[in-house]
Write a protein that holds these residues in place. Structure first.
Motif, short mmCIF file in Angstrom:
data_model
loop_
_atom_site.label_atom_id
_atom_site.label_comp_id
_atom_site.label_asym_id
_atom_site.label_seq_id
_atom_site.Cartn_x
_atom_site.Cartn_y
_atom_site.Cartn_z
N LEU A 6 0.83 -1.21 0.00
CA LEU A 6 0.00 0.00 0.00
C LEU A 6 0.86 1.26 0.00
CD1 LEU A 6 -2.87 -1.01 2.45
CD2 LEU A 6 -3.01 -0.77 -0.04
N VAL A 7 1.98 1.22 0.71
CA VAL A 7 2.93 2.35 0.68
C VAL A 7 3.42 2.58 -0.75
CG1 VAL A 7 5.22 3.12 1.41
CG2 VAL A 7 3.66 2.13 3.09
N LEU A 8 3.76 1.48 -1.43
CA LEU A 8 4.21 1.58 -2.82
C LEU A 8 3.12 2.18 -3.70
CD1 LEU A 8 6.15 0.94 -5.18
CD2 LEU A 8 5.17 -1.37 -5.22
N ILE A 9 1.89 1.71 -3.54
CA ILE A 9 0.78 2.19 -4.37
C ILE A 9 0.51 3.67 -4.13
CG2 ILE A 9 -1.72 1.99 -4.73
CD1 ILE A 9 -1.35 -1.05 -4.05
N VAL A 10 0.38 4.04 -2.86
CA VAL A 10 0.11 5.44 -2.52
C VAL A 10 1.25 6.34 -2.99
CG1 VAL A 10 -0.20 7.08 -0.62
CG2 VAL A 10 -1.38 4.88 -0.58
N GLY A 11 2.48 5.87 -2.82
CA GLY A 11 3.64 6.65 -3.25
C GLY A 11 3.64 6.90 -4.74
N CYS A 12 3.29 5.88 -5.50
CA CYS A 12 3.28 6.05 -6.96
C CYS A 12 2.22 7.05 -7.41
CB CYS A 12 3.04 4.70 -7.64
SG CYS A 12 4.45 3.59 -7.60
N PRO B 266 13.05 -6.72 -15.45
CA PRO B 266 12.85 -7.83 -14.51
C PRO B 266 12.13 -7.43 -13.24
CG PRO B 266 15.14 -7.10 -14.45
CD PRO B 266 14.48 -6.37 -15.58
N LEU B 267 12.13 -6.15 -12.89
CA LEU B 267 11.49 -5.72 -11.66
C LEU B 267 10.84 -4.35 -11.90
CD1 LEU B 267 11.31 -7.29 -9.03
CD2 LEU B 267 13.10 -5.82 -8.09
N ALA B 268 9.71 -4.38 -12.61
CA ALA B 268 9.04 -3.14 -12.98
C ALA B 268 8.62 -2.33 -11.77
CB ALA B 268 7.81 -3.46 -13.85
N ALA B 269 8.22 -2.99 -10.70
CA ALA B 269 7.80 -2.28 -9.49
C ALA B 269 8.95 -1.46 -8.91
CB ALA B 269 7.28 -3.27 -8.46
N SER B 270 10.16 -1.96 -9.03
CA SER B 270 11.32 -1.21 -8.54
C SER B 270 11.55 0.04 -9.36
CB SER B 270 12.58 -2.09 -8.58
OG SER B 270 12.51 -3.10 -7.61
N ASP B 271 11.34 -0.07 -10.68
CA ASP B 271 11.48 1.11 -11.55
C ASP B 271 10.44 2.17 -11.18
OD1 ASP B 271 13.49 -0.23 -12.84
OD2 ASP B 271 12.22 -0.92 -14.49
N ALA B 272 9.22 1.72 -10.90
CA ALA B 272 8.17 2.66 -10.51
C ALA B 272 8.49 3.30 -9.16
CB ALA B 272 6.83 1.94 -10.46
N TRP C 293 15.54 6.34 -1.67
CA TRP C 293 15.29 5.25 -0.73
C TRP C 293 14.33 4.19 -1.27
CZ3 TRP C 293 10.37 4.78 1.71
CH2 TRP C 293 9.51 5.86 1.54
N SER C 294 14.11 4.21 -2.59
CA SER C 294 13.23 3.21 -3.18
C SER C 294 13.81 1.80 -3.07
CB SER C 294 12.98 3.53 -4.66
OG SER C 294 14.20 3.48 -5.40
N GLY C 295 15.15 1.70 -3.14
CA GLY C 295 15.79 0.38 -3.04
C GLY C 295 15.51 -0.29 -1.71
N ALA D 65 12.55 -4.48 1.31
CA ALA D 65 11.65 -4.84 2.40
C ALA D 65 10.39 -5.52 1.87
CB ALA D 65 11.27 -3.60 3.21
N VAL D 66 9.83 -4.98 0.79
CA VAL D 66 8.65 -5.59 0.17
C VAL D 66 8.96 -7.02 -0.26
CG1 VAL D 66 7.12 -5.53 -1.84
CG2 VAL D 66 7.60 -3.43 -0.58
N ALA D 67 10.08 -7.20 -0.93
CA ALA D 67 10.45 -8.52 -1.44
C ALA D 67 10.67 -9.51 -0.30
CB ALA D 67 11.71 -8.41 -2.30
N ILE D 68 11.39 -9.09 0.74
CA ILE D 68 11.69 -10.01 1.85
C ILE D 68 10.41 -10.42 2.58
CG2 ILE D 68 12.75 -10.13 4.14
CD1 ILE D 68 15.14 -8.64 3.00
N PHE D 69 9.53 -9.46 2.90
CA PHE D 69 8.30 -9.81 3.60
C PHE D 69 7.38 -10.64 2.71
CE2 PHE D 69 9.43 -6.62 6.78
CZ PHE D 69 8.98 -7.24 7.93
N SER D 70 7.43 -10.41 1.40
CA SER D 70 6.64 -11.22 0.47
C SER D 70 7.07 -12.67 0.52
CB SER D 70 6.77 -10.68 -0.96
OG SER D 70 6.22 -9.40 -1.07
N VAL D 71 8.38 -12.90 0.47
CA VAL D 71 8.90 -14.27 0.45
C VAL D 71 8.76 -14.93 1.81
CG1 VAL D 71 10.89 -15.73 -0.04
CG2 VAL D 71 10.49 -13.68 -1.41
N VAL D 72 8.99 -14.18 2.90
CA VAL D 72 8.88 -14.75 4.25
C VAL D 72 7.45 -15.23 4.50
CG1 VAL D 72 8.82 -14.14 6.71
CG2 VAL D 72 10.81 -13.56 5.32
N GLY D 73 6.45 -14.41 4.10
CA GLY D 73 5.06 -14.81 4.28
C GLY D 73 4.72 -16.07 3.51
#
Length: 443
Positions: free
Chosen positions: A169-175, A265-271, A279-281, A286-294
């Motif tokens: 949601l942070v990513l969406i609102v930020g974009c 390969p990672l369009a969301a990162s470009d956005a 600080w997008s990286g 964080a998004v990727a790690i929590f996605s995989v951990v879940g």
């Protein structure tokens, strides 16, 4: 001296809608949604058609979830689709699909541990020489979390799923909020005959990002009130994922034109880079790690429940039904750990995941066919929840699934041959377990 069946315990009925939503979201939303937009943009150079594809598949998943909700509330038992297929088509097809389902889910933890290892090395380059050790450490850690009981695994699942949704949601609102004024809008392109193949391939990729939506079926026996909680978990979970996926793609396409993300390969990162800058990286890591951990935590839980169900029906060793006081089928969990450990250390996963996708599609297709068969064969069977828009919704889900299976099989002959091979050897294995456990195979 006769073999004695080990003492077993019942799975604990401690789960509710919160866990159901967490496991659906946690086992579905992963790095796929971060990577597929670029691949789809390379196949379909039109933002409106891309958004239409995401909306279309989202609606399909909601219809499919409704069909699964009917089946799961009819048979709220550990093991998922295996139970419905066995009831509709007999013990052998239930056995075969149960093992297909187990293999599909049991190889996933190894892959996700390796992905986590790669992200860890990105954050801590000093670990570069210890990739396998880091992956094994993640596997061991999440096994240890889930071994004491279902409550600890449930807590981790809910925590990681909430964190994942918040970060997205942070990513969406930020974009949508911090977009440069000179952003370039997507151009509208008329789709031509030569792009139809790209359209179908895009739909396949989108379907892949939804893999995991049926995860609540594996935990139905541990739900406090399955008749009410399971339909809510399915439908709210599927709807939340569909809305989130549409918003993520809309946000990416709002920031960047289709041409600029095509093939990345990672369009969301470009956005994120366009919206957040320096600080997008950190955000995307964080998004990727929590996605995989879940996802990893969910897939540490799922295959052990399938083994538990198979073992209880005499289709695996009796030890797989032993449950500790915390509600974990711990022998089954340790077997899954050992299986994933071997794959983590020794295997390459590209072919394994091609095979897993093919088997998963077959199991899902049989599940939809089970609903149709049981509606006709057992119309008076108690159904706490009925699929909406039946029979249209279930038939649509079945036809789409069959089409996907044919497409996957045609494009991946090696996986098809492996699947045929497993099917051939499955019957002798079935007869072995039936004979060993003195089961009536033709009940």
């Amino acid at each position: 001296m006769e073999n004695q069946t080990p003492k077993t315990h019942q799975l604990r009925k401690v789960l509710g809608v919160a866990f159901g939503l967490a496991v659906v979201i946690g086992s579905t939303i992963g790095v796929g949604i971060l990577r597929t937009p670029g691949s789809i943009a390379a196949l379909i150079p039109d933002a409106k058609i891309i958004m239409a594809c995401w909306i279309l598949i989202g609606l399909y998943i909601i219809l499919a979830a409704s069909s699964y909700a009917e089946l799961t509330t009819m048979f709220p038992k550990a093991g998922g689709a295996y139970n419905y297929i066995k009831r509709a088509f007999g013990n052998y097809l239930g056995f075969l699909n149960g093992w297909f389902d187990f293999l599909t889910n049991a190889i996933a933890p190894a892959y996700f541990c390796i992905v986590l290892s790669e992200y860890s090395i990105l954050m801590f380059p000093g670990l570069a020489g210890f990739k396998t050790l880091v992956a094994v450490s993640f596997l061991t850690f999440f096994t240890a979390i889930n071994l004491p009981g279902i409550k600890s695994g449930s807590f981790v699942q809910q925590l990681t799923s909430v964190a994942k949704v918040i970060l997205f949601l942070v990513l969406i609102v930020g974009c949508f909020t911090f977009t440069p004024e000179n952003r370039i809008p997507a151009e509208t392109t008329v789709i031509k005959g030569g792009l139809l193949l790209g359209l179908f391939k895009s739909l396949q990729l989108i379907m892949g990002t939804y893999d995991g939506w049926m995860s609540v079926s594996f935990f139905a026996e541990e739900d406090q009130d399955p008749s009410k909680n399971i339909p809510r978990s399915y439908l709210l979970g599927a709807s939340a994922i569909a809305v989130l996926y549409v918003l993520i793609n809309a946000a990416i396409l709002y920031v960047l034109p289709v041409a600029s993300i095509a093939g990345t390969p990672l369009a969301a990162s470009d956005a994120a880079a366009a919206a957040f800058g320096g600080w997008s990286g950190t955000l995307m890591t964080a998004v990727a790690i929590f996605s995989v951990v879940g996802i990893l935590n969910a897939y540490m839980l799922i295959p052990s429940r399938i083994l538990f169900g198979l073992g209880r029906d005499g289709f695996f060793v009796a030890q797989s039904t032993i449950v500790n006081k915390g509600g974990t089928p711990y022998y089954s969990l340790l077997i899954c750990y050992a299986f994933a450990l071997v794959l983590t250390i020794y295997s390459s996963f590209e072919q394994l995941f091609g095979l897993a996708t093919l088997m998963m599609t077959a199991v899902t297709g049989f599940a939809f066919a089970s609903l149709i068969k049981l509606r006709n064969a057992e119309p008076d069977f108690p159904r706490p929840y009925k699929a909406f828009a039946y029979p249209f919704s279930t038939w649509l889900a079945l036809v789409v699934t069959i089409a996907l299976f044919i497409g996957f099989a045609a494009s991946d002959n090696v996986s098809l041959y492996w699947m045929v091979g497993f099917t051939v050897i499955s019957y002798p294995c079935y007869r072995f377990f039936v004979g060993k456990n003195n089961k009536d195979t033709f009940e």
